[in-house]
Design an enzyme around this catalytic site. Sequence first.
Site, mmCIF file in Angstrom:
data_model
loop_
_atom_site.group_PDB
_atom_site.id
_atom_site.type_symbol
_atom_site.label_atom_id
_atom_site.label_comp_id
_atom_site.label_asym_id
_atom_site.label_seq_id
_atom_site.Cartn_x
_atom_site.Cartn_y
_atom_site.Cartn_z
ATOM 1 N N THR A 44 0.880 -1.328 -0.165
ATOM 2 C CA THR A 44 -0.581 0.078 -0.292
ATOM 3 C C THR A 44 1.450 1.124 0.299
ATOM 4 O O THR A 44 2.457 1.267 0.662
ATOM 5 C CB THR A 44 -1.022 0.209 1.580
ATOM 6 O OG1 THR A 44 -0.049 -0.093 2.292
ATOM 7 C CG2 THR A 44 -1.754 -1.142 1.455
ATOM 8 N N LYS A 100 -14.187 17.372 11.970
ATOM 9 C CA LYS A 100 -14.475 17.292 13.303
ATOM 10 C C LYS A 100 -14.928 18.233 13.268
ATOM 11 O O LYS A 100 -13.658 19.149 13.750
ATOM 12 C CB LYS A 100 -14.058 16.417 13.702
ATOM 13 C CG LYS A 100 -13.934 15.294 13.165
ATOM 14 C CD LYS A 100 -13.003 14.116 14.198
ATOM 15 C CE LYS A 100 -13.023 12.893 13.499
ATOM 16 N NZ LYS A 100 -12.368 11.633 14.119
ATOM 17 N N TRP A 143 -19.171 15.751 12.324
ATOM 18 C CA TRP A 143 -18.159 15.289 11.276
ATOM 19 C C TRP A 143 -18.594 16.179 10.009
ATOM 20 O O TRP A 143 -19.894 15.668 9.647
ATOM 21 C CB TRP A 143 -18.152 13.465 11.377
ATOM 22 C CG TRP A 143 -17.520 12.649 12.216
ATOM 23 C CD1 TRP A 143 -16.769 13.222 13.362
ATOM 24 C CD2 TRP A 143 -16.896 11.629 12.085
ATOM 25 N NE1 TRP A 143 -16.252 12.705 13.830
ATOM 26 C CE2 TRP A 143 -16.278 11.710 13.101
ATOM 27 C CE3 TRP A 143 -17.478 10.729 10.850
ATOM 28 C CZ2 TRP A 143 -16.379 10.133 13.400
ATOM 29 C CZ3 TRP A 143 -16.839 9.164 11.988
ATOM 30 C CH2 TRP A 143 -15.881 9.220 12.593
#
Lengths: 543, 543
Positions: free
Chosen positions: B189, B442, B447
């Site tokens: 990754t 946030k 959110w």
Amino acid sequence: MIGLMQDQPISLIDILKHAARWHGSQKIVSRRIEDGRITSQTYRRTLKRTAQLANALSKFGITIGDRIATMAWNTHRHVEVWYATAGTGTVCHTINPRLFPTQIEFIVNHAEDRILFIDADLIGVLTPLLPNLKSLEAVIIMTDSSHMPNAPSTEVKWLCYEDLLAGQAEDFDWKSLSNDSAASSLCYTSGTTGNPKGVLYSHRSTLWHALASVQKDAMNVGSEDSVLVVVPMFHASSWGLAFSLPMVGAKMILPGAKMEGASLHELLETERATVSAAVPTIWNMLLSYLSDSGSNLTFLKEVVIGGSAVPRSMIKAFKQQFGVHVVQAWGVTETSPMGTMNRPLSLRPAAETLEEEFDRDVAQGRPPFGVDIKIVDDEGAALRWDGDSIGKLMVRGPWTARAYFGGAQSVLIDGWFDTGDVATIDEYGFMTITDRSKDIIKSGGEWISSVAIENLAVSDPSVELAACLGIEDAKWGERPLLLVKLVKNAKFNESALRRRLSKDVADWQLPDKIAIVDEIPLTATGKIDKRALRSQLDDIRGD
Amino acid sequence: MIGLMQDQPISLIDILKHAARWHGSQKIVSRRIEDGRITSQTYRRTLKRTAQLANALSKFGITIGDRIATMAWNTHRHVEVWYATAGTGTVCHTINPRLFPTQIEFIVNHAEDRILFIDADLIGVLTPLLPNLKSLEAVIIMTDSSHMPNAPSTEVKWLCYEDLLAGQAEDFDWKSLSNDSAASSLCYTSGTTGNPKGVLYSHRSTLWHALASVQKDAMNVGSEDSVLVVVPMFHASSWGLAFSLPMVGAKMILPGAKMEGASLHELLETERATVSAAVPTIWNMLLSYLSDSGSNLTFLKEVVIGGSAVPRSMIKAFKQQFGVHVVQAWGVTETSPMGTMNRPLSLRPAAETLEEEFDRDVAQGRPPFGVDIKIVDDEGAALRWDGDSIGKLMVRGPWTARAYFGGAQSVLIDGWFDTGDVATIDEYGFMTITDRSKDIIKSGGEWISSVAIENLAVSDPSVELAACLGIEDAKWGERPLLLVKLVKNAKFNESALRRRLSKDVADWQLPDKIAIVDEIPLTATGKIDKRALRSQLDDIRGD
């Protein structure tokens, strides 16, 4: 080096858990055995009832690998038994109720079944055998208390399915498998010679088979489909549909014990079936019903047909009268059963006419990934893909059997299983079954396909069923005899039928004699019973 | 009890063997790295060349489990390397050439790659690193002798791919696996924080993934399809397409190193692609090209888009201008990558308008059998499927990772992998990614989805790219800042954009400031690089 993926074994119960979670409101529609009424329940509810059943089963002291039998039609309860056995690590043994009683007795004892789930209308098959079924501890009638038949005089427990479930917890600590290859289910081949032989499927083979079957070029089913599963769960596992349909969240429609034209047509229409699967015998009944009643098929797009070769006339009738596409499939109990399916191939030039398409649709098709096939001669040498060379059809792959239950020995030849069919393969890889090995007619050193002659014969409007047999012949070895059963009240014109056959069959392959018979016997799985026919002929000839 | 099916492990090489046998004349079309010409070779030929490569590799003294790396575009040669490693039991490590040089150095050393296959145009990335790649014994340039670049000054063998194959036998005794779970390939990754982490796939996980992906409700590809594989083989395994397309005998079209609009359009048209797969950035380029050149899409039916959320405007443009259906897919390297796909569901009432359909198409979809997902709060408690509750997206199943290469420890939480994405799931099970965990803003304890604001912003015709970031705020914790890169020569109207945002975003979620920037940095995998953006902001602010 082992990969670092989540490689715990996957169980068949995971399919129902997936369906309950992601397609929870999708339905299993069943025709009740008790009164023929159509009922339905969701996958979410099915998982809860399966958990109740698993809890009930656990109280019998079952252990991993124990065999639990079913003798039942396609209903939601039969589906529950399949998944409850999978989720308790036991092996579901599906019994074909149409087998001879001696065969049923043999397989229950051979499998050492401890529990038998049975539909109430099949009790008559079971009771005479009960004293001889030594391993059996309990019979569970798949009904509610108000429909329970009286217990016969037996020491075996006689229990009611719905009573067993009542009050059980709706969740269960599903058994983890020790191995992907753990046994999941057992099905005996009908065995035209010798005793039936049991195919012991595994979770791995069944999962692979189900996943392969939902691909675009196989069953091509998804969550928008509504599928009438006519092919019985007791015969070749309903071609895997009781696993593959919940896997994708399709609606599953189960006909119970009623499989005549009017009942099937009602289900197809009221449940808006897009796909259905059955053997040719069933579709003959449906087509007759549609023709007699002047009914139509509103939603159906495809029918998958297997079990025996589909006559071209049936493919044509479905397409031209109802706009329904016939997809042929071939397989045997030992291949789980998907072996080949007839789907288009872009590498082959497009068919130019509808008639040419029908010509192509009579082939049994190509294998998906996971199946490999070949045709071989008597010495085992692979034959050419020329559409003409006829050889024994051999198969291999992760959902093909390597041995039979109770037989320690592999039955494979260099890793390949002999299917007992003979076939051709054309240059594009499309396989066509020409016969069963034991039915092919050997005349003057050449082979004559009994199936080809039978399929041409039933395209004659006066012929309902046809059977072609090889008869001993002093000069040629064998010569073909054609037996036909006529459509009720039809007038038979032998010379017209002979002209029809002559168009597609070489002169030397034409039957020497065509005889009309009142009945053509069928096997337990709806195929022409040539063994019985041959013994009748012997009787007639006084052998 | 173990089932009696043919349960020998299945290797990925079996896919190419199936394709060569049953779809032997089907083609892999590749754009050459050397000169951009379009060439093709059949699956039959590909298997022979793969055998030649396997024979050549064997002479390096490789043993089972050894890592062999590729740094290459999508071409037929890259496909051959994949299958040759699979068939020799070695592990194919695909390297993303767009990683930072220090990351490439890290992963080659971490994987202990012995051999590296590389496209000639990527040599410049490799040579500066060569002195530090301790395990590397040979570099094989994927070209013929007439295009071989000069060897740098190095002790590593410097070899020509076609020379290596020349004269080798065209068959090979493919290695049997000891276990279904044997390692097959490795992909790191990109690692926005810390070192890259390697996902070690197995033959089992990759085969399951490929088979699941060809089903009707996933990629829906079969032998009649022609598929342009834009998504790179070095990133999340080209979404499994280099395995799933040969599995079903579809035509595989590989764009080589040319991925701008004109080149892709040429391939789509000349090769009659019915399906294609890529990230949104690529499709933006194609749509711009089509618009600028007034071109059309003649054969394309579906594009599968993943990697980052697809803006509604793109879905609409494909459908309304070109009649092409966009299918969203979601996944991460750790999920092989297929996690969810957005396919219709009959249980949900039908969309009444095209606009309503587009609203639905922006979701990332539902998981197929083999994937399970859930959303959880910070304490790990599962959240409701109401389309509003936002939680961390967790995943599990047979093609999801349980640990990273070289890390002994499982990274799972109660069997689930934390994807690093946050998402909602609606009542029908459709999942929508709202953000990466680390990018969500946030503000005042609530959110704000940066992705939602970015997707609305790019629907403004003047905006080419948009990035929304949370900026520290004394009162609210964080407040959103929107950065936009304008289409060349476009006139920007901030109040029009604000009106557009106000329609779908609550007032308190609107960005406090919208700033125009010249460039928005992208990661190696084509996503907005928010880490780089944040450090640029710090620079600007003089932190």
